[in-house]
Scaffold this active site. Structure first.
Site, short mmCIF file in Angstrom:
data_model
loop_
_atom_site.label_atom_id
_atom_site.label_comp_id
_atom_site.label_asym_id
_atom_site.label_seq_id
_atom_site.Cartn_x
_atom_site.Cartn_y
_atom_site.Cartn_z
NE ARG A 144 -4.22 -1.60 0.26
CZ ARG A 144 -4.34 -2.89 -0.06
NH1 ARG A 144 -3.33 -3.55 -0.59
NH2 ARG A 144 -5.50 -3.50 0.12
CB SER A 158 -8.79 -1.34 4.28
OG SER A 158 -9.13 -2.59 3.76
CD GLU A 216 -5.58 1.45 2.40
OE1 GLU A 216 -5.68 2.37 1.56
OE2 GLU A 216 -6.25 0.42 2.39
N1 EPU Z 1 -11.46 -10.51 9.74
C1 EPU Z 1 -12.17 -10.59 10.90
N2 EPU Z 1 -13.13 -9.66 11.13
C2 EPU Z 1 -13.40 -8.67 10.26
C3 EPU Z 1 -12.68 -8.59 9.08
C4 EPU Z 1 -11.68 -9.52 8.83
O1 EPU Z 1 -11.97 -11.49 11.71
O2 EPU Z 1 -14.30 -7.88 10.56
C5 EPU Z 1 -10.46 -11.54 9.44
C6 EPU Z 1 -11.01 -12.48 8.37
O3 EPU Z 1 -11.66 -13.54 8.94
C7 EPU Z 1 -9.80 -12.93 7.64
C8 EPU Z 1 -8.82 -11.79 7.81
O4 EPU Z 1 -9.32 -10.97 8.85
O5 EPU Z 1 -9.26 -14.06 8.25
C9 EPU Z 1 -8.59 -11.03 6.54
O6 EPU Z 1 -9.81 -10.44 6.09
P1 EPU Z 1 -10.07 -10.07 4.54
O7 EPU Z 1 -9.80 -11.24 3.69
O8 EPU Z 1 -11.40 -9.43 4.46
O9 EPU Z 1 -8.93 -9.06 4.19
P2 EPU Z 1 -8.28 -7.82 4.97
O10 EPU Z 1 -6.89 -8.20 5.36
O11 EPU Z 1 -9.18 -7.35 6.06
C10 EPU Z 1 -7.17 -6.81 2.85
C11 EPU Z 1 -7.12 -5.49 2.15
C12 EPU Z 1 -8.41 -5.26 1.37
C13 EPU Z 1 -8.55 -6.37 0.35
C14 EPU Z 1 -8.58 -7.71 1.10
C15 EPU Z 1 -8.60 -8.89 0.18
C16 EPU Z 1 -5.70 -4.07 3.52
C17 EPU Z 1 -5.63 -2.93 4.48
N3 EPU Z 1 -6.92 -4.42 3.12
O12 EPU Z 1 -8.21 -6.73 3.82
O13 EPU Z 1 -8.24 -4.05 0.64
O14 EPU Z 1 -9.75 -6.23 -0.39
O15 EPU Z 1 -7.38 -7.84 1.90
O16 EPU Z 1 -7.36 -9.04 -0.42
O17 EPU Z 1 -4.66 -4.61 3.15
C18 EPU Z 1 -8.64 -1.70 0.72
O18 EPU Z 1 -7.42 -1.56 0.69
O19 EPU Z 1 -9.42 -0.72 0.77
C19 EPU Z 1 -9.20 -3.04 0.75
C20 EPU Z 1 -10.51 -3.26 0.86
#
Ligand code: EPU
Length: 334
Positions: free
Chosen positions: A161, A234, A330
């Site tokens: 990012r 995010s 972010e």
């Molecule tokens: N999780 C929770 N509770 C929540 C949300 C997530 O327990 O409320 C856990 C999920 O169970 C999962 C883990 O966190 O095990 C990861 O969640 P998710 O796959 O939704 O991805 P993220 O790490 O929360 C990142 C990016 C997103 C991108 C997704 C998918 C960042 C800051 N965010 O989110 O990017 O869509 O991975 O690759 O790196 C963005 O940058 O605006 C964005 C949406």
């Protein structure tokens, strides 16, 4: 080419926050941008899709919005094509263009809000892909000297990012167009578990089209549509901590979610931390935390930027207290 004064920004930021720009103008060519730069009142801000900002006040100085359009194949060989895309093109429109032509590399990045010109700024990424792996070069104008410069992939210093445009060269260049290298015979990246599960549920074989559709399905379920509920995706980055710290947290919180990041570090899922701190689905007035993804802060209608910012600070404090981890936004807070 005139500047508008006190220009409303509510429809130009996906959080849907009311604020005005002291001076505002669009540009649809490099020449027009250069002319505007001559006359723009400082400080200067460049706006893309407005999908990664939180406006906490009216914006002083000038906002210039990139409206350079066009998607053109400029090189082609047996394996790949180079495609030059105007910075004003909506990111997902470009992704759809590539899927229709069976060109691979962008499918995992389907439905990310924002514009092509903004995409390299923070090396947008999702579901195991980042634009740095399909990025060839970009054209940007130096705000001071008005000179056009080409940045190759390595010049951009892409990271998680981030890029040189968020660090050393912050506020120094306006990205005008971006050239991508897309594959005619793509290797699919379905390593992100949720994609494989979704493809199975869809009952479809793996193709660019089905991967893109799987990502669209997953995102639509988890992430609020900014046209319906204001948000900027995010709000925080996933924090990186040492493996030692992670193992010690795991003793107290056995279900903590983290992914290896190099040999010595772990990237922790901030959404999990925020959920465990009790914030998922929280709402105070029109500012809230999304019910399906705790990493996304939302504006239910008339929240002010300051309301969202205050909520984000409370979340940071409580995550820090519970886990000893500092969350870094972010989203760009203005
Ligand atoms: N999780 C929770 N509770 C929540 C949300 C997530 O327990 O409320 C856990 C999920 O169970 C999962 C883990 O966190 O095990 C990861 O969640 P998710 O796959 O939704 O991805 P993220 O790490 O929360 C990142 C990016 C997103 C991108 C997704 C998918 C960042 C800051 N965010 O989110 O990017 O869509 O991975 O690759 O790196 C963005 O940058 O605006 C964005 C949406």
């Amino acid at each position: 080419m005139e500047f508008n004064h006190n220009h409303p920004l509510k429809n130009l930021n996906t959080f849907g926050i009311y604020a005005n720009a002291e001076n505002f103008a669009n540009f649809n060519s490099i020449e027009e941008l250069k002319r505007l730069l001559e006359n723009a009142k400082q400080p200067l801000m460049i706006l893309g899709g407005g999908s990664n900002i939180l406006l906490t006040q009216n914006i002083k100085g000038s906002i210039l919005k990139n409206e350079i359009f066009g998607i053109d194949i400029i090189e082609e060989d047996n394996k790949s094509v180079a495609v030059k895309v105007g910075g004003g093109v909506v990111w997902h429109d470009f992704v759809s263009w590539s899927i229709e032509r069976n060109l691979g590399g962008l499918e995992n990045l389907s439905l990310i809000p924002g514009s092509v010109g903004a995409a390299p700024m923070q090396n947008i990424g999702a579901y195991g892909s980042e634009i740095k792996s399909v990025f060839k070069q970009l054209e940007a104008v130096n705000i001071e000297s008005k000179e056009l410069k080409i940045f190759e992939n390595k010049d951009c210093q892409f990271g998680y990012r981030t890029s040189i445009f968020k660090t050393q060269l912050k506020n120094k260049y306006v990205i005008c167009s971006v050239t991508f290298r897309l594959n005619k015979y793509p290797e699919f990246n379905t390593s992100y578990g949720a994609i494989e599960d979704e493809l199975r549920d869809m009952g479809e074989i793996t193709s660019l089209k089905s991967i893109s559709q799987a990502v669209i399905n997953i995102r639509s379920r988890k992430l609020p549509d900014p046209n319906i509920i204001g948000n900027s995706g995010s709000f925080f980055k996933n924090p990186t901590i040492s493996n030692i710290e992670f193992q010690s947290l795991k003793k107290d919180f056995p279900l903590i979610v983290g992914y290896p990041n190099g040999d010595n570090e772990t990237k922790v899922a901030a959404g999990w931390l925020i959920e465990q701190a009790g914030w998922k689905g929280f709402r105070d007035g029109d500012a809230g935390v999304h019910k399906n993804q705790a990493l996304v802060l939302v504006n239910y209608g008339n929240a002010k930027g300051k309301d969202i910012l205050n909520l984000s600070k409370k979340i940071q404090d409580s995550v820090e207290q519970k886990f000893g981890i500092q969350l870094i936004p972010e989203v760009n807070i203005l």
